[in-house]
Design a protein around this motif. Structure first.
Motif, PDB file in Angstrom:
ATOM      1  N   VAL A  66       0.734  -1.051  -0.007  1.00  0.00           N
ATOM      2  CA  VAL A  66       0.007  -0.087  -0.126  1.00  0.00           C
ATOM      3  C   VAL A  66       1.040   1.365   0.136  1.00  0.00           C
ATOM      4  CG1 VAL A  66      -1.878   1.143   1.247  1.00  0.00           C
ATOM      5  CG2 VAL A  66      -1.832  -1.410   1.352  1.00  0.00           C
ATOM      6  N   PRO A  67       1.074   1.819  -1.026  1.00  0.00           N
ATOM      7  CA  PRO A  67       1.905   3.015  -1.206  1.00  0.00           C
ATOM      8  C   PRO A  67       1.559   4.552  -0.843  1.00  0.00           C
ATOM      9  CG  PRO A  67       0.777   2.638  -3.432  1.00  0.00           C
ATOM     10  CD  PRO A  67       0.309   1.753  -2.337  1.00  0.00           C
ATOM     11  N   TYR A  68       0.669   4.710   0.285  1.00  0.00           N
ATOM     12  CA  TYR A  68       0.126   5.741   0.858  1.00  0.00           C
ATOM     13  C   TYR A  68       0.504   5.964   2.270  1.00  0.00           C
ATOM     14  CZ  TYR A  68      -2.217   5.244  -3.512  1.00  0.00           C
ATOM     15  OH  TYR A  68      -2.693   5.124  -5.022  1.00  0.00           O
ATOM     16  N   LEU A  69       0.218   7.084   2.661  1.00  0.00           N
ATOM     17  CA  LEU A  69       0.624   7.718   4.206  1.00  0.00           C
ATOM     18  C   LEU A  69      -0.597   6.849   4.782  1.00  0.00           C
ATOM     19  CD1 LEU A  69       1.138  11.470   3.949  1.00  0.00           C
ATOM     20  CD2 LEU A  69       2.928   9.866   3.945  1.00  0.00           C
ATOM     21  N   LEU A  70       0.082   6.153   5.855  1.00  0.00           N
ATOM     22  CA  LEU A  70      -0.676   5.393   6.763  1.00  0.00           C
ATOM     23  C   LEU A  70      -0.594   6.032   8.328  1.00  0.00           C
ATOM     24  CD1 LEU A  70       0.768   1.863   5.920  1.00  0.00           C
ATOM     25  CD2 LEU A  70      -1.572   3.182   5.021  1.00  0.00           C
ATOM     26  N   LEU A  97      -4.313   7.912   4.148  1.00  0.00           N
ATOM     27  CA  LEU A  97      -4.541   9.223   3.290  1.00  0.00           C
ATOM     28  C   LEU A  97      -4.961   9.158   1.968  1.00  0.00           C
ATOM     29  CD1 LEU A  97      -5.264  12.181   3.921  1.00  0.00           C
ATOM     30  CD2 LEU A  97      -2.922  12.566   3.675  1.00  0.00           C
ATOM     31  N   ALA A  98      -5.971   8.959   1.267  1.00  0.00           N
ATOM     32  CA  ALA A  98      -6.053   8.946   0.125  1.00  0.00           C
ATOM     33  C   ALA A  98      -5.619  10.357  -0.625  1.00  0.00           C
ATOM     34  CB  ALA A  98      -7.440   8.757  -0.450  1.00  0.00           C
ATOM     35  N   PRO A  99      -4.788  10.220  -1.679  1.00  0.00           N
ATOM     36  CA  PRO A  99      -4.511  11.508  -2.384  1.00  0.00           C
ATOM     37  C   PRO A  99      -5.541  12.128  -2.818  1.00  0.00           C
ATOM     38  CG  PRO A  99      -3.800   9.403  -3.855  1.00  0.00           C
ATOM     39  CD  PRO A  99      -4.390   9.212  -2.370  1.00  0.00           C
ATOM     40  N   PRO A 100      -5.586  13.703  -2.762  1.00  0.00           N
ATOM     41  CA  PRO A 100      -6.618  14.447  -3.163  1.00  0.00           C
ATOM     42  C   PRO A 100      -6.643  14.810  -4.792  1.00  0.00           C
ATOM     43  CG  PRO A 100      -4.938  15.858  -2.097  1.00  0.00           C
ATOM     44  CD  PRO A 100      -4.448  14.476  -2.032  1.00  0.00           C
ATOM     45  N   ARG A 101      -5.619  14.462  -5.278  1.00  0.00           N
ATOM     46  CA  ARG A 101      -5.641  15.187  -6.881  1.00  0.00           C
ATOM     47  C   ARG A 101      -5.566  13.974  -7.861  1.00  0.00           C
ATOM     48  NH1 ARG A 101      -1.171  19.911  -7.051  1.00  0.00           N
ATOM     49  NH2 ARG A 101      -2.238  19.968  -8.961  1.00  0.00           N
ATOM     50  N   THR A 102      -6.010  13.089  -7.722  1.00  0.00           N
ATOM     51  CA  THR A 102      -6.466  11.914  -8.466  1.00  0.00           C
ATOM     52  C   THR A 102      -7.454  11.336  -8.330  1.00  0.00           C
ATOM     53  OG1 THR A 102      -5.094   9.987  -9.554  1.00  0.00           O
ATOM     54  CG2 THR A 102      -4.910  10.317  -7.106  1.00  0.00           C
ATOM     55  N   THR A 103      -7.885  10.458  -9.391  1.00  0.00           N
ATOM     56  CA  THR A 103      -9.253   9.692  -9.234  1.00  0.00           C
ATOM     57  C   THR A 103      -9.050   8.209  -9.142  1.00  0.00           C
ATOM     58  OG1 THR A 103      -9.180   9.390 -11.616  1.00  0.00           O
ATOM     59  CG2 THR A 103     -10.584  11.348 -10.551  1.00  0.00           C
ATOM     60  N   THR A 104      -7.707   7.889  -9.028  1.00  0.00           N
ATOM     61  CA  THR A 104      -7.556   6.139  -8.982  1.00  0.00           C
ATOM     62  C   THR A 104      -6.474   6.017  -7.987  1.00  0.00           C
ATOM     63  OG1 THR A 104      -7.909   6.235 -11.360  1.00  0.00           O
ATOM     64  CG2 THR A 104      -6.918   4.324 -10.162  1.00  0.00           C
ATOM     65  N   ALA A 105      -6.615   4.985  -7.060  1.00  0.00           N
ATOM     66  CA  ALA A 105      -5.626   4.661  -6.193  1.00  0.00           C
ATOM     67  C   ALA A 105      -5.226   3.342  -6.618  1.00  0.00           C
ATOM     68  CB  ALA A 105      -6.408   4.640  -4.521  1.00  0.00           C
ATOM     69  N   VAL A 106      -3.946   3.084  -6.273  1.00  0.00           N
ATOM     70  CA  VAL A 106      -3.457   1.684  -6.681  1.00  0.00           C
ATOM     71  C   VAL A 106      -2.490   0.932  -5.812  1.00  0.00           C
ATOM     72  CG1 VAL A 106      -1.628   0.746  -8.385  1.00  0.00           C
ATOM     73  CG2 VAL A 106      -3.099   2.645  -9.274  1.00  0.00           C
ATOM     74  N   VAL A 107      -2.973  -0.241  -5.416  1.00  0.00           N
ATOM     75  CA  VAL A 107      -2.096  -1.014  -4.512  1.00  0.00           C
ATOM     76  C   VAL A 107      -1.521  -1.990  -5.436  1.00  0.00           C
ATOM     77  CG1 VAL A 107      -3.439  -0.181  -2.562  1.00  0.00           C
ATOM     78  CG2 VAL A 107      -3.969  -2.343  -3.626  1.00  0.00           C
ATOM     79  N   GLN A 108      -0.444  -2.859  -4.856  1.00  0.00           N
ATOM     80  CA  GLN A 108       0.092  -4.033  -5.480  1.00  0.00           C
ATOM     81  C   GLN A 108      -0.041  -5.178  -4.672  1.00  0.00           C
ATOM     82  OE1 GLN A 108       3.787  -3.418  -7.564  1.00  0.00           O
ATOM     83  NE2 GLN A 108       3.680  -1.299  -6.923  1.00  0.00           N
ATOM     84  N   ILE A 109      -0.280  -6.394  -5.360  1.00  0.00           N
ATOM     85  CA  ILE A 109      -0.168  -7.719  -4.354  1.00  0.00           C
ATOM     86  C   ILE A 109       0.876  -8.526  -5.125  1.00  0.00           C
ATOM     87  CG2 ILE A 109      -2.538  -7.486  -3.775  1.00  0.00           C
ATOM     88  CD1 ILE A 109      -3.631  -9.098  -5.795  1.00  0.00           C
ATOM     89  N   GLY A 164      11.722  -7.144  -6.860  1.00  0.00           N
ATOM     90  CA  GLY A 164      10.840  -8.519  -6.702  1.00  0.00           C
ATOM     91  C   GLY A 164      10.135  -9.010  -7.887  1.00  0.00           C
ATOM     92  N   GLY A 165      10.320  -8.317  -8.988  1.00  0.00           N
ATOM     93  CA  GLY A 165       9.648  -8.908  -9.989  1.00  0.00           C
ATOM     94  C   GLY A 165       8.388  -8.351 -10.318  1.00  0.00           C
ATOM     95  N   PRO A 166       7.718  -8.924 -11.264  1.00  0.00           N
ATOM     96  CA  PRO A 166       6.408  -8.635 -11.592  1.00  0.00           C
ATOM     97  C   PRO A 166       5.264  -8.460 -10.375  1.00  0.00           C
ATOM     98  CG  PRO A 166       6.961 -10.041 -13.343  1.00  0.00           C
ATOM     99  CD  PRO A 166       8.034 -10.216 -12.345  1.00  0.00           C
ATOM    100  N   SER A 167       4.402  -7.702 -10.318  1.00  0.00           N
ATOM    101  CA  SER A 167       3.348  -7.700  -9.544  1.00  0.00           C
ATOM    102  C   SER A 167       1.866  -7.609 -10.173  1.00  0.00           C
ATOM    103  CB  SER A 167       3.477  -6.555  -8.555  1.00  0.00           C
ATOM    104  OG  SER A 167       3.364  -5.372  -9.108  1.00  0.00           O
ATOM    105  N   THR A 168       0.896  -7.632  -9.309  1.00  0.00           N
ATOM    106  CA  THR A 168      -0.487  -7.393  -9.676  1.00  0.00           C
ATOM    107  C   THR A 168      -1.209  -6.219  -9.116  1.00  0.00           C
ATOM    108  OG1 THR A 168      -1.046  -9.883 -10.177  1.00  0.00           O
ATOM    109  CG2 THR A 168      -2.913  -8.330  -9.827  1.00  0.00           C
ATOM    110  N   ALA A 169      -1.300  -5.034 -10.132  1.00  0.00           N
ATOM    111  CA  ALA A 169      -2.272  -4.061  -9.580  1.00  0.00           C
ATOM    112  C   ALA A 169      -3.680  -4.126  -9.316  1.00  0.00           C
ATOM    113  CB  ALA A 169      -1.943  -2.818 -10.554  1.00  0.00           C
ATOM    114  N   VAL A 170      -4.067  -3.739  -8.203  1.00  0.00           N
ATOM    115  CA  VAL A 170      -5.559  -3.417  -7.768  1.00  0.00           C
ATOM    116  C   VAL A 170      -5.669  -2.290  -7.417  1.00  0.00           C
ATOM    117  CG1 VAL A 170      -7.258  -4.498  -6.411  1.00  0.00           C
ATOM    118  CG2 VAL A 170      -5.272  -5.709  -6.708  1.00  0.00           C
ATOM    119  N   THR A 171      -6.948  -1.499  -8.132  1.00  0.00           N
ATOM    120  CA  THR A 171      -7.345  -0.098  -7.983  1.00  0.00           C
ATOM    121  C   THR A 171      -8.706   0.102  -7.333  1.00  0.00           C
ATOM    122  OG1 THR A 171      -8.577  -0.271 -10.263  1.00  0.00           O
ATOM    123  CG2 THR A 171      -6.250   0.218 -10.345  1.00  0.00           C
ATOM    124  N   ALA A 172      -8.681   1.317  -6.817  1.00  0.00           N
ATOM    125  CA  ALA A 172      -9.932   1.852  -6.220  1.00  0.00           C
ATOM    126  C   ALA A 172     -10.053   3.104  -6.648  1.00  0.00           C
ATOM    127  CB  ALA A 172      -9.744   1.744  -4.620  1.00  0.00           C
TER     128      ALA A 172
END
Length: 386
Positions: A66-70, A97-109, A164-172
């Motif tokens: 999760v690449p956001y402020l926690l 904290l969700a970023p305020p200036r974008t419409t898409t959040a991205v996490v990786q698994i 760590g190589g390839p990953s899978t992106a999951v969006t909100a």
């Protein structure tokens, strides 16, 4: 005989191609990456600019980046991103904290046990990173990896170059709410959040209010105008006292440095204030994160067009100084108020300099004397100029 040679050749070609192609479908161990459907995110729409609780549920064993402020639930400290392990059916709740200036959040698994993930370039958004296929990263490149930290609930993250190589992106999705008191033309899209533009604008409008106030002997206005530093300027002194009171009302410990300037004629001039509000860190109080802006304005123009800090004759500028630099002053005030009660490892310092119009005299005094000589054990780790 010929067919046998052809068969051998085909096998060799397949072997040569299989290594580079395997990274497109699975990590080097041969296991398939989890799919985006293997992670459920609730809510699916986050509120931009606000801390909120988000639940992540795994449909199979996996690692989650999760690449956001926690916000740490135990210490209330804020950290920048984390990597956590989830077993099948397990849910973890993170206050982020969700970023305020974008419409898409991205996490990786990725596969369980993974301690590094690829990251976006500094000049691109996560949405752009996904669009260009950043998930199919090579083993080397910009990366985030786990840093062992016993002081946090969630693993801390450090930058590196092993992805760590390839990953899978999951969006909100992310939605920035609008305060009902404002419409679009009044800045509704920037009216909510931890710190927001509409409140900053209101502070700016208050400080630069030119409406007449006959009872104000300093500048004759509702706001705080004519804030050129030194020279016995009552309006400047009045503004400085107001800013000191604002910092104190936020609960900050206020330190004021008053310094002198000697002009070319040898006259000593009480040039100005530095006004700093402190919120001391709990673990590293001698490491300071500083937010700063100058609150003095350039004096109005006159026919001589000479430097007032040398001759005492006021020149150039306006009596309002909305852009230079009441805007920056307003941002420091808003950030200070928002963060005054936040628990931090390091000390936060909110400073309003003066003497900038004459050559950054206030900030130079602060670094050369207040920090270097009076607080030699202090390290300024970050500075944000507003």
């Amino acid at each position: 005989m010929v067919s046998s040679r052809v068969a051998h050749a085909l096998v060799l070609v397949l072997l040569m191609c299989s290594a580079p192609l395997s990274g497109c479908f699975a990590p080097s161990g041969g296991e398939e990456l989890p799919s985006a459907d293997d992670l459920e995110i609730r809510p699916s729409t986050w509120i931009g600019g606000e801390f909120q609780t988000v639940a992540f549920t795994a449909d199979e064993d996996l690692s989650l980046y999760v690449p956001y402020l926690l916000r740490d639930p135990a210490t209330n400290f804020v950290q920048n991103s984390t990597i956590v392990e989830l077993n099948e059916g397990e849910t973890v709740e993170l206050t982020l904290l969700a970023p305020p200036r974008t419409t898409t959040a991205v996490v990786q698994i990725g596969l369980p046990g993974r301690d590094a993930f690829p990251v976006r370039d500094v000049n691109e958004s996560w949405a752009t990173w996904v669009a260009r296929g950043g998930m199919g990263a090579a083993e080397r490149g910009p990366a985030a990896s786990v840093l062992v930290d016993e002081n946090s609930t969630w693993p801390s993250i450090q930058s590196g170059n092993v992805t760590g190589g390839p990953s899978t992106a999951v969006t909100a999705s992310i939605e920035r709410l609008a305060a009902p008191a404002y419409d679009e033309s009044e800045g509704a899209r920037h009216s909510t959040g931890f710190v927001n533009g509409r409140d900053t604008y209101d502070t700016l409008a208050f400080l630069t209010n030119e409406d007449l106030d006959p009872t104000d002997l300093a500048d004759g206005a509702e706001g705080f105008l004519n804030r050129w530093a030194g020279q016995g300027n009552a309006a400047y002194e009045d503004a400085a006292q107001f800013l000191i009171q604002e910092f104190e009302s936020f609960g900050l410990e206020v330190n004021v440095q008053r310094y002198e300037y000697t002009d070319w004629q040898g006259n000593q001039n009480p040039e100005g204030y530095n006004i700093c509000g402190f919120r001391y860190g709990t673990l590293f109080p001698n490491e300071w994160m500083v937010f700063g802006a100058h609150f003095d304005v350039a004096p109005p123009i006159n026919a001589l067009a000479l430097d007032p800090h040398v001759t005492g004759v006021r020149t150039y500028g306006t009596r309002v100084g909305a852009y230079d630099n009441t805007a920056g002053t307003s941002m420091v005030l808003e950030v200070a108020e928002a963060m005054a009660n936040a628990a931090t490892r390091r000390t936060m310092v909110f400073c309003l300099w003066s003497g900038e119009e004459g050559g950054k005299r206030g900030s130079d005094y602060w670094t050369d004397f207040y920090v270097s000589q009076e607080n030699p054990d202090v390290t300024v780790t970050n500075y944000v100029n507003l």
